[in-house]
Scaffold this motif. Structure first.
Motif: not given
Length: 211
Positions: A97, A190, A194
């Motif tokens: 990420l 999370l 994303h």
């Protein structure tokens, strides 16, 4: 330390989500209780009682002093290097990420604070963090320093004995988003994918608060 390259199964993801939800609920309860016992009058918001200053040894050498982070949003995640599954999975996911966010011009650093300072020395943290993006820095310190940081962040930790005299830890799994003033802006999500997490990071960097 090498991580398990296999992606977690759907059952494992569901389990992680349930564990995160349970800890999140526990955190809400802790915060509510903390605020309830504060003196009457001008009380801080529930979010403002999470977080605090720290000065810890870095996996990259030297120390990280939270005072030097003022003006810069950052992320905090607690764990330990011998965590068998969820910690390395979360670190790998968070690293992907952050690399994606960096590729679009975003800049936010994350700090992985060990809850096992007896085993997680600075050298151990350096070796372990080499498996993940350099956008995540491992932090360790004395047991007293770690205990204080965990308390300030309302991170729960429980030592669980294992056969043969070894032990593991049960702990809070939340990724804390801290705003440019060092205040808690909310948990990074999370598990929802994303796209949402990137939106949260953009908002955090733009004004220091979560959506």
């Amino acid at each position: 330390m090498a991580t398990d390259p296999r992606p977690p199964s759907p059952a494992a993801r569901r389990g992680s989500t349930l564990i995160l939800a349970a800890f999140a609920l526990a955190l809400v309860g802790i915060v509510a209780a903390t605020v309830a016992f504060l003196p009457r009058g001008d009380r801080p918001s529930a979010l403002s009682v999470i977080g605090g200053p720290f000065r810890l040894e870095s996996s990259k050498g030297g120390v990280v002093d939270s005072q030097a982070l003022k003006g810069k949003p950052f992320l905090v995640f607690f764990g330990f290097t011998q965590c068998p599954n969820i910690c390395p999975t979360t670190l790998a996911d968070l690293g992907t990420l952050l690399d994606t966010f960096g590729a679009e011009g975003g800049d936010v650093q994350a700090y992985y604070i060990t809850l096992d300072p007896e085993r997680d020395t600075q050298a151990m943290m350096q070796e372990y963090m080499a498996s993940f993006t350099d956008r995540i820095t491992g932090l360790t310190g004395t047991p007293q320093q770690i205990e204080r940081v965990a308390r300030d962040y309302r991170a729960s930790v429980k030592r669980v004995p294992l056969p043969g005299g070894d032990y593991t830890l049960e702990h809070t799994l939340m990724v804390y988003m801290m705003d440019r003033n060092g205040g808690f802006a909310g948990p990074l999500d999370l598990n929802a994918g994303h796209a949402l997490a990137l939106k949260q990071l953009r908002k955090l960097v733009s004004d220091g608060r979560s959506t």
